[in-house]
Design a protein around this motif. Sequence first.
Motif, PDB file in Angstrom:
ATOM      1  N   ARG A   1       8.194   3.975   7.536  1.00 30.32           N
ATOM      2  CA  ARG A   1       7.985   4.561   5.924  1.00 30.32           C
ATOM      3  C   ARG A   1       9.233   5.112   5.423  1.00 30.32           C
ATOM      4  O   ARG A   1       9.531   4.852   4.356  1.00 30.32           O
ATOM      5  N   HIS A   2       9.863   5.832   6.287  1.00 30.51           N
ATOM      6  CA  HIS A   2      11.278   6.499   5.709  1.00 30.51           C
ATOM      7  C   HIS A   2      12.224   5.429   5.302  1.00 30.51           C
ATOM      8  O   HIS A   2      12.729   5.434   4.224  1.00 30.51           O
ATOM      9  N   TYR A   3      12.475   4.283   6.282  1.00 32.62           N
ATOM     10  CA  TYR A   3      13.340   3.310   6.019  1.00 32.62           C
ATOM     11  C   TYR A   3      12.985   2.535   4.730  1.00 32.62           C
ATOM     12  O   TYR A   3      13.891   2.280   3.920  1.00 32.62           O
ATOM     13  N   ALA A   4      11.769   2.273   4.483  1.00 36.90           N
ATOM     14  CA  ALA A   4      11.247   1.452   3.142  1.00 36.90           C
ATOM     15  C   ALA A   4      11.410   2.410   2.038  1.00 36.90           C
ATOM     16  O   ALA A   4      11.909   1.655   1.228  1.00 36.90           O
ATOM     17  N   VAL A   5      11.309   3.674   2.170  1.00 33.35           N
ATOM     18  CA  VAL A   5      11.707   4.379   0.912  1.00 33.35           C
ATOM     19  C   VAL A   5      13.043   4.499   0.616  1.00 33.35           C
ATOM     20  O   VAL A   5      13.592   4.200  -0.496  1.00 33.35           O
ATOM     21  N   LEU A   6      13.919   4.616   1.701  1.00 32.73           N
ATOM     22  CA  LEU A   6      15.181   4.549   1.525  1.00 32.73           C
ATOM     23  C   LEU A   6      15.767   3.080   0.825  1.00 32.73           C
ATOM     24  O   LEU A   6      16.539   2.963   0.029  1.00 32.73           O
ATOM     25  N   GLN A   7      15.233   2.063   1.558  1.00 28.97           N
ATOM     26  CA  GLN A   7      15.442   0.404   0.854  1.00 28.97           C
ATOM     27  C   GLN A   7      15.295   0.412  -0.495  1.00 28.97           C
ATOM     28  O   GLN A   7      15.774  -0.027  -1.280  1.00 28.97           O
ATOM     29  N   ALA A   8      13.875   0.928  -0.978  1.00 30.83           N
ATOM     30  CA  ALA A   8      13.621   1.075  -2.350  1.00 30.83           C
ATOM     31  C   ALA A   8      14.414   1.790  -3.127  1.00 30.83           C
ATOM     32  O   ALA A   8      14.619   1.436  -4.253  1.00 30.83           O
ATOM     33  N   LEU A   9      14.843   3.067  -2.621  1.00 31.44           N
ATOM     34  CA  LEU A   9      15.832   3.602  -3.397  1.00 31.44           C
ATOM     35  C   LEU A   9      17.089   2.856  -3.544  1.00 31.44           C
ATOM     36  O   LEU A   9      17.544   3.039  -4.731  1.00 31.44           O
ATOM     37  N   ALA A  10      17.642   2.526  -2.443  1.00 33.88           N
ATOM     38  CA  ALA A  10      18.870   1.975  -2.708  1.00 33.88           C
ATOM     39  C   ALA A  10      18.809   0.490  -3.405  1.00 33.88           C
ATOM     40  O   ALA A  10      19.904   0.220  -4.271  1.00 33.88           O
ATOM     41  N   LEU A  11      17.689  -0.101  -3.644  1.00 30.98           N
ATOM     42  CA  LEU A  11      17.498  -1.368  -4.431  1.00 30.98           C
ATOM     43  C   LEU A  11      17.058  -1.191  -5.745  1.00 30.98           C
ATOM     44  O   LEU A  11      16.793  -2.012  -6.284  1.00 30.98           O
ATOM     45  N   GLU A  12      16.709   0.182  -6.098  1.00 29.41           N
ATOM     46  CA  GLU A  12      16.153   0.504  -7.220  1.00 29.41           C
ATOM     47  C   GLU A  12      14.905  -0.210  -7.654  1.00 29.41           C
ATOM     48  O   GLU A  12      14.511  -0.648  -8.591  1.00 29.41           O
ATOM     49  N   GLU A  13      13.845  -0.327  -6.402  1.00 30.86           N
ATOM     50  CA  GLU A  13      12.769  -0.783  -6.717  1.00 30.86           C
ATOM     51  C   GLU A  13      11.792   0.187  -7.223  1.00 30.86           C
ATOM     52  O   GLU A  13      11.862   1.170  -6.648  1.00 30.86           O
ATOM     53  N   ASP A  14      10.795  -0.240  -7.811  1.00 31.22           N
ATOM     54  CA  ASP A  14       9.590   0.800  -8.157  1.00 31.22           C
ATOM     55  C   ASP A  14       8.719   0.965  -7.139  1.00 31.22           C
ATOM     56  O   ASP A  14       8.223   2.196  -7.017  1.00 31.22           O
ATOM     57  N   ASP A  15       8.397   0.031  -6.476  1.00 32.45           N
ATOM     58  CA  ASP A  15       7.283   0.340  -5.322  1.00 32.45           C
ATOM     59  C   ASP A  15       7.641   0.098  -4.011  1.00 32.45           C
ATOM     60  O   ASP A  15       8.427  -0.811  -3.733  1.00 32.45           O
ATOM     61  N   VAL A  16       7.199   0.838  -3.225  1.00 30.55           N
ATOM     62  CA  VAL A  16       7.595   0.698  -1.813  1.00 30.55           C
ATOM     63  C   VAL A  16       6.626  -0.207  -0.979  1.00 30.55           C
ATOM     64  O   VAL A  16       5.382   0.118  -1.090  1.00 30.55           O
ATOM     65  N   PRO A  17       7.073  -0.740  -0.182  1.00 33.07           N
ATOM     66  CA  PRO A  17       6.177  -1.986   0.338  1.00 33.07           C
ATOM     67  C   PRO A  17       5.417  -1.119   1.613  1.00 33.07           C
ATOM     68  O   PRO A  17       5.715  -0.030   2.058  1.00 33.07           O
ATOM     69  N   GLU A  18       3.950  -1.597   1.782  1.00 31.01           N
ATOM     70  CA  GLU A  18       3.237  -0.923   2.616  1.00 31.01           C
ATOM     71  C   GLU A  18       3.414  -1.127   3.846  1.00 31.01           C
ATOM     72  O   GLU A  18       3.830  -2.390   4.312  1.00 31.01           O
ATOM     73  N   MET A  19       3.382  -0.192   4.923  1.00 29.27           N
ATOM     74  CA  MET A  19       3.879  -0.357   6.072  1.00 29.27           C
ATOM     75  C   MET A  19       2.440  -0.647   7.207  1.00 29.27           C
ATOM     76  O   MET A  19       1.387   0.231   6.815  1.00 29.27           O
ATOM     77  N   LYS A  20       2.479  -1.462   8.185  1.00 23.25           N
ATOM     78  CA  LYS A  20       1.303  -1.416   8.816  1.00 23.25           C
ATOM     79  C   LYS A  20       1.777  -0.503  10.138  1.00 23.25           C
ATOM     80  O   LYS A  20       2.723  -0.481  10.941  1.00 23.25           O
ATOM     81  N   ASP A  21       0.634   0.306  10.287  1.00 22.83           N
ATOM     82  CA  ASP A  21       0.608   1.306  11.390  1.00 22.83           C
ATOM     83  C   ASP A  21       0.162   0.675  12.691  1.00 22.83           C
ATOM     84  O   ASP A  21      -0.877   0.447  12.925  1.00 22.83           O
ATOM     85  N   GLU A  22       1.006   0.105  13.642  1.00 21.75           N
ATOM     86  CA  GLU A  22       0.523  -0.626  14.954  1.00 21.75           C
ATOM     87  C   GLU A  22       0.106   0.394  15.913  1.00 21.75           C
ATOM     88  O   GLU A  22      -0.072   0.122  16.970  1.00 21.75           O
ATOM     89  N   THR A  23       0.211   1.808  15.734  1.00 25.47           N
ATOM     90  CA  THR A  23      -0.216   2.680  16.561  1.00 25.47           C
ATOM     91  C   THR A  23      -1.755   3.198  16.603  1.00 25.47           C
ATOM     92  O   THR A  23      -2.424   3.701  17.376  1.00 25.47           O
TER      93      THR A  23
END
Length: 190
Positions: free
Chosen positions: A61-83
Amino acid sequence: MHMIYLPYSDDIRLVEERYSDTSGMVTKASSDQIKRAADLIKRVDLKDFSVCQFTNPALQRHYAVLQALALEEDDVPEMKDETLPDEEGLARPGVVRAVEEFKTSVYGENYDEENEHGIGKPTEASKKRKAMVEFATTECKQYDWGELADTGKLKDLTVVELKYYLTAHNLPVSGKKEAIISRILSHMGK
């Protein structure tokens, strides 16, 4: 630098020595219970399991938020919790049968799971909580909350009086007075 002292081979003690009980309060598993537990573990056992197969959901989730911020995307992709547990796999008939056989071997045929967990018998804490909700509900009825909200007079009430509304409507009662008032207003839709 930290050092962790590991025990020597002559320092290792047997489990039975440490947990032996002379009063006879410790019950040992019967051979049937051990067999049922082994069958259950075989049914639930993951084939070719490796901890590397599962990703850390918080880190992903942290990496997805960082990627969304870096690419200036509005929404963060939903992460699948495999645990999370594999509910579909645990619902297989073989697994369900193994679980039921294990429960029967440990608790017996006439075990009532609902009564064991206290369903049906109210505890002291639940009686107290119920009495508190009833008291808050009767106190809550003494106020015209809609009029107080419309005229802006909620701020004139004490925190205890405001908490009557929150308790009566099963809302969280924590926070400062401003947070409580905004919680009441949002619950009322104003």
